[in-house]
Design an enzyme around this catalytic site. Structure first.
Site, PDB file in Angstrom:
ATOM      1  CG  HIS A  99      17.305  29.105   8.025  1.00 30.81           C
ATOM      2  ND1 HIS A  99      18.431  29.805   7.668  1.00 30.81           N
ATOM      3  CD2 HIS A  99      16.873  28.498   6.885  1.00 30.81           C
ATOM      4  CE1 HIS A  99      18.653  29.641   6.377  1.00 30.81           C
ATOM      5  NE2 HIS A  99      17.739  28.864   5.876  1.00 30.81           N
ATOM      6  CG  ASP A 102      19.892  30.484  10.884  1.00 35.51           C
ATOM      7  OD1 ASP A 102      20.493  29.423  10.649  1.00 35.51           O
ATOM      8  OD2 ASP A 102      19.238  31.113  10.025  1.00 35.51           O
ATOM      9  CD  GLU A 230      16.882  31.175  -1.540  1.00 34.94           C
ATOM     10  OE1 GLU A 230      16.376  31.742  -0.553  1.00 34.94           O
ATOM     11  OE2 GLU A 230      18.078  30.864  -1.596  1.00 34.94           O
ATOM     12  CD  GLU A 266      21.560  32.148  -2.849  1.00 31.41           C
ATOM     13  OE1 GLU A 266      20.609  32.072  -2.023  1.00 31.41           O
ATOM     14  OE2 GLU A 266      22.647  31.584  -2.675  1.00 31.41           O
ATOM     15  CG  HIS A 269      20.355  29.367  -5.458  1.00 28.60           C
ATOM     16  ND1 HIS A 269      19.298  29.361  -4.592  1.00 28.60           N
ATOM     17  CD2 HIS A 269      21.464  29.162  -4.693  1.00 28.60           C
ATOM     18  CE1 HIS A 269      19.723  29.156  -3.351  1.00 28.60           C
ATOM     19  NE2 HIS A 269      21.038  29.053  -3.386  1.00 28.60           N
ATOM     20  CG  ASP A 294      18.705  34.904  -0.645  1.00 22.66           C
ATOM     21  OD1 ASP A 294      18.042  35.823  -0.133  1.00 22.66           O
ATOM     22  OD2 ASP A 294      18.761  33.754  -0.159  1.00 22.66           O
ATOM     23  CG  ASP A 305      25.179  28.149  -3.576  1.00 20.41           C
ATOM     24  OD1 ASP A 305      25.394  29.250  -4.099  1.00 20.41           O
ATOM     25  OD2 ASP A 305      24.230  27.934  -2.798  1.00 20.41           O
ATOM     26  CG  ASP A 307      26.093  30.812  -0.419  1.00 22.02           C
ATOM     27  OD1 ASP A 307      25.474  31.050  -1.466  1.00 22.02           O
ATOM     28  OD2 ASP A 307      25.702  29.971   0.421  1.00 22.02           O
ATOM     29  CG  ASP A 337      21.945  33.045   1.201  1.00 21.19           C
ATOM     30  OD1 ASP A 337      22.771  32.676   2.053  1.00 21.19           O
ATOM     31  OD2 ASP A 337      21.050  32.300   0.761  1.00 21.19           O
TER      32      ASP A 337
HETATM   33  C1  XUL Z   1      20.944  27.741   0.262  1.00 18.46           C
HETATM   34  C2  XUL Z   1      20.206  29.015   0.467  1.00 18.46           C
HETATM   35  C3  XUL Z   1      19.440  29.139   1.729  1.00 18.46           C
HETATM   36  C4  XUL Z   1      18.147  29.893   1.578  1.00 18.46           C
HETATM   37  C5  XUL Z   1      17.286  29.908   2.814  1.00 18.46           C
HETATM   38  O1  XUL Z   1      21.642  27.677  -0.922  1.00 18.46           O
HETATM   39  O2  XUL Z   1      20.276  29.900  -0.359  1.00 18.46           O
HETATM   40  O3  XUL Z   1      20.247  29.753   2.675  1.00 18.46           O
HETATM   41  O4  XUL Z   1      18.393  31.221   1.207  1.00 18.46           O
HETATM   42  O5  XUL Z   1      17.005  28.653   3.289  1.00 18.46           O
HETATM   43 CO    CO Z   2      19.538  31.833  -0.436  1.00 16.25          CO
END
Ligand code: XUL
Ligand code: CO
Length: 433
Positions: A99, A102, A230, A266, A269, A294, A305, A307, A337
């Site tokens: 992004h 970042d 996404e 993802e 998600h 992701d 979430d 991650d 991700d």
């Molecule tokens: C948030 C997420 C983000 C997107 C990109 O849950 O997955 O990092 O991948 O904005």
């Molecule tokens: Co993501």
């Protein structure tokens, strides 16, 4: 060269029996499977935000990581990029994603933020010249800064819509300049906290028009990559408009974008939306909108979430099987991700997390390929639907409800239930993982 990863070797493939922590046991980039190198099947990508920008905070506590590049100066952003490309060299991941927030310090005005981004894009372009990693996708952070607290394109304030447009434009330009293969939109704040203050119809219409404008801009600047949405059902918003693949497809149809926009799916998600990862991939494939993934995992107790890096190849094999059935990635890839746990402070933790994630995916891919080549699962699936090959069955679909019903009255059709054989197929699956 920085000394951040001092004494950490380049990771190479040593095979399943290796006990070297700094080696791949399953990811062998050059090994050819189903006609192409493993690296091209997997198209691994590192997420800049988790590995280099995130400071280790959670809702109960702030920064735990100490990194020499933390701070708001452009020089530190460049140091961060130096370390990032050193990590890409160590791991051999062919791609990365970022992004704007970042990679560049935030300015006090839009113009200053844009100048910072442009300076960093030039710097990243130089890095790409002298290193192998390339941009899988770029995206705009339209959720962290307080200006976006009530949404970006769906904000009740039209000035924020304008700000979001300017931000996305700058990020699409950056992605084009760096040769990015996709541009992603994730709408973390495109949703609502309470319906009591929300004009849902207006917000949805604004989000649709915004996405059309993004696609129009893609053609204007000649960006050849894919535009990806996404999906995520909630978090940070209580409800997000890009809830899941099915919801996104309905949204795309509504705004005539189903041929223009695909999805970046993802794992975490999908779980939050009450689906499995493989379900979301299979659905997207069947609708013709599968783009990229992701890769991560959620903790099964915490319900949010988390991650985390994947560590269960059996679970991921189901996802890779669906990706194989989709014909593999085109512009997409496997973007981690995923972030360290906030107690994993050391530079080597960053490397080992990715080594484990890449190995888990490689092992999953190999299992999926073996089952795919074996063919028994596809044979069983085809057999289950074989009745639909008959002209009589096909005629029902082109005829009326009356005509379909007529077969029962005329021919005395009296169906005999058949076993779905789920456990047999689960046993078959288990032979390959
Ligand atoms: C948030 C997420 C983000 C997107 C990109 O849950 O997955 O990092 O991948 O904005
Ligand atoms: Co993501």
């Amino acid at each position: 060269m920085t000394d951040f990863f001092a004494n950490i070797p380049t990771i190479t493939y040593e095979g399943p029996s290796s006990t070297n922590e700094f080696a791949f046991r399953h990811y062998n980039p050059d090994e050819v499977i189903l006609g192409k190198p493993m690296a091209e099947h997997l198209r691994f990508s590192v997420a800049y935000w988790h590995s280099f920008a995130w400071q280790g905070g959670d809702p109960f506590g702030g920064q735990t990581f100490e990194r020499p590049w933390f701070g708001d100066e452009i020089g530190l952003a460049k140091l961060k990029a130096d370390v990032a490309f050193e990590m890409f060299d160590i791991l051999g991941n062919p791609f990365y994603c970022f992004h704007d927030a970042d990679v560049r310090p935030e300015g006090t005005t839009f113009a200053q933020s844009q100048r910072n981004l442009e300076e960093m894009v030039d710097y990243l372009a130089e890095k790409q010249q002298s290193h192998k990693a390339r941009l899988l996708w770029g995206t705009a952070n339209l959720f962290s800064h307080r200006r976006f607290m009530s949404g970006a394109a769906t904000n009740p304030d039209p000035d924020i819509y304008a700000y979001a447009a300017a931000t996305v434009q700058a990020n699409m330009d950056a992605t084009l300049k760096l040769g990015g293969q996709n541009y992603v939109l994730w709408g973390g704040r495109e949703g609502y906290e309470t319906l009591l203050n929300t004009d849902l119809a207006a917000e949805r219409a604004h989000a649709g028009r915004f996405l059309q404008q993004v696609v129009e801009y893609k053609y204007k600047i000649g960006f050849k990559g894919a535009i990806l949405i996404e999906p995520k059902p909630q978090e940070p918003s209580k409800h997000q408009y890009d809830y899941d693949v099915a919801t996104v497809y309905g949204f795309l149809k509504d705004f005539d974008l189903e041929k223009e926009v695909q999805v970046n799916i993802e794992q975490g998600h999908a779980i939050l939306a009450g689906h499995s990862f493989e379900h979301e991939i299979a659905l997207a494939t069947s609708l013709g909108i599968f783009g990229s993934i992701d890769m991560n995992r959620n903790d099964y107790q915490s319900g949010w979430d988390t991650d985390q890096f994947p560590n269960n190849h059996g679970e991921k094999a189901l996802a890779f099987y669906e990706i194989l059935r989709a014909g593999g990635y085109k512009t997409g890839g496997t973007n981690f991700d995923a972030k360290l746990r906030r107690q994993s402070l050391d530079p080597q933790d960053l490397i080992l997390a990715h080594v484990g994630g890449m190995d888990t995916c490689a092992r999953a891919l190999k299992a999926a390929v073996a089952l795919f080549e074996d063919g028994a699962l596809e044979e069983a699936r085809a057999k289950r639907y074989a009745g639909w090959k008959s002209p009589e069955a096909k005629a029902m679909l082109s005829g009326s409800l009356d005509q379909a019903a007529q077969r029962v009255r005329d021919q005395g059709v009296n169906p005999v239930p058949k076993s779905g054989g789920q456990e047999r197929l689960e046993n078959l699956w288990n032979r390959f993982i």
